[in-house]
Design an enzyme around this catalytic site. Structure first.
Site, mmCIF file in Angstrom:
data_model
loop_
_atom_site.group_PDB
_atom_site.id
_atom_site.type_symbol
_atom_site.label_atom_id
_atom_site.label_comp_id
_atom_site.label_asym_id
_atom_site.label_seq_id
_atom_site.Cartn_x
_atom_site.Cartn_y
_atom_site.Cartn_z
ATOM 1 N N PHE A 85 0.776 -1.115 0.048
ATOM 2 C CA PHE A 85 0.100 -0.026 0.118
ATOM 3 C C PHE A 85 0.832 1.186 0.201
ATOM 4 C CE2 PHE A 85 -4.118 1.804 0.873
ATOM 5 C CZ PHE A 85 -3.803 3.101 1.369
ATOM 6 N N ASP A 209 -6.934 -12.637 3.142
ATOM 7 C CA ASP A 209 -5.648 -12.508 3.018
ATOM 8 C C ASP A 209 -5.040 -12.784 4.724
ATOM 9 O OD1 ASP A 209 -2.939 -12.147 2.088
ATOM 10 O OD2 ASP A 209 -3.040 -10.095 2.394
#
Length: 412
Positions: A85, A209
């Site tokens: 990210f 995840d």
């Protein structure tokens, strides 16, 4: 719940596009799979409106200047970690108004700043807001607010002082002391409760995840799931699964998901089995630094876990003396059940929670072990066990590890 074993994951399939890894120190970042169609940058050329964000009275909309002040202009020495990210910074805000405050004043927060040239884009950022903006549970990390201003996209979370489970399991050093058996089971139970909440009939969310780097720990080692960028709504009506492009982290994904792209809650259960195996063994799911035949943790553990006499051989030696053999066998058996090849034969997360609760209540855990995670690092496994484990290890030398995609290095 019957015992079975997962066969080798198909690393190459029409649906499997590989995994891009990223440095992840804090646990607030993640690793995603990559597709050639996705391109090097998935950030839209123009900012999108806040109208896309589901309304939630619990989230604060921060200005970019607010977060610059809170993080001291995103100073390098404020970085908590880095991931796909972008970077995560330590900041301070007023406890009541949430306005930026001076370091040491107010409450500490973690500010995740989107890398504008990164490959994790607006869609994952938005999913994070829309899930954590609505969901509240003791075992989910709290999202405090967000920033959407010009091209800037940021997320503001509660600060988790103990960092990620991954760091405590696999990093060595004076700061990261080895976790005791009781703390490992406490963390496993907390993470399981978080997944069970997501899978509940009221929520119906598939996490997609689940891994140790996404399990964050507060000051009391309470586990909280973080990073919901890959989460998906579960199947509705008479649908049995959600069809989606395969994304996640290699080594944790369920084999049927890799081969078909069919996503179910049982996909998360398989990932939990991998993590529980990491917790018990102190070994990473994938580690090319281990000897040949031991790169993949699940494949390495198979010969041991198929035989109850050798099942205890998978346990990390530093845990010796902290558990009863009955507790260890129950925990290893639970991991084995979660890793079953057939999704229908895996337990659901409510059953996993019940099993872990019973494990903690079972006899054989000393009061000292429940309250103190420091222990004698020089203890050695029982000689009889070592002999049995050694013979089993010799049998595994010819076992091939799962092939890893060449374009997806782990922990770059």
């Amino acid at each position: 719940m019957g015992i079975c074993w997962s066969n080798q994951i198909k690393a190459e399939s029409p649906f499997h596009t590989g995994v891009i890894s990223s440095k992840n120190v804090s646990g607030y970042g993640n690793e995603l799979s990559n597709s050639s169609s996705r391109g090097s940058a998935s950030i839209p050329p123009t900012p999108r409106s806040e109208g896309e964000i589901l309304q939630s009275s619990n989230l604060k909309s921060f200005t970019f200047s607010d977060l610059k002040a809170a993080t001291r202009n995103f100073r390098p020495d404020s970085v908590l970690g880095e991931g796909g990210f972008g970077s995560v910074f330590k900041g301070w805000v007023d406890e009541n108004s949430l306005a930026a405050s001076k370091p040491g004043a107010g409450i500490v927060v973690a500010v995740k700043k989107l890398n504008q040239e990164g490959w994790q884009g607006h869609k994952e950022w938005l999913a994070e807001i829309n899930y954590l903006g609505q969901l509240r549970h003791p075992n989910l990390v709290k999202l405090i607010g967000y920033c959407l201003e010009d091209d800037h996209r940021l997320l503001v979370y509660e600060f988790m002082p103990k960092g990620s489970m991954e760091n405590h399991l696999f990093r060595r050093g004076s700061y990261f002391q080895p976790l005791s058996w009781s703390l490992r089971m406490k963390i496993a139970l907390g993470a399981a409760r978080g997944l069970a909440f997501l899978h509940s009939a009221e929520t119906k969310v598939i996490y997609r995840d689940f891994k140790t780097s996404n399990i964050l720990l507060d000051s009391n080692y309470n586990a909280k799931l973080s990073d919901f960028g890959l989460a998906r709504d579960g199947p509705t009506g008479d649908k049995s699964h959600v069809s989606t492009r395969v994304m996640g982290t290699y080594g944790y994904a369920a084999p049927e998901y890799l081969s078909t792209g069919h996503l179910t809650a049982k996909s998360d259960v398989y990932s939990f089995g991998v993590v529980l195996l990491e917790i018990l063994s102190g070994k990473k799911a994938i580690d090319k630094n281990r000897p040949s035949g031991e790169h993949n943790l699940v494949e390495w553990a198979k010969p041991y876990m198929m035989n109850k006499r050798r099942m205890l051989c998978i346990l990390e030696p530093r845990l010796e003396g902290q558990y009863s053999s009955g507790q260890a066998l129950k925990a290893a058996t639970l991991a084995l059940q979660c890793l079953c090849k057939e999704p229908k034969l895996r337990p659901n997360m409510d059953e996993v929670v019940t099993a872990l609760e019973q494990l903690q209540e079972s006899k054989g855990t000393s009061k000292n072990d429940q309250t103190n995670h420091q222990f004698n690092r020089h203890s050695q496994p029982h000689r009889g066990r070592r002999s049995s484990c050694q013979s089993s290890a010799e049998e595994t030398r010819g076992v091939a590890a799962y092939p890893r995609p060449s374009a997806s290095p782990l922990y770059a």
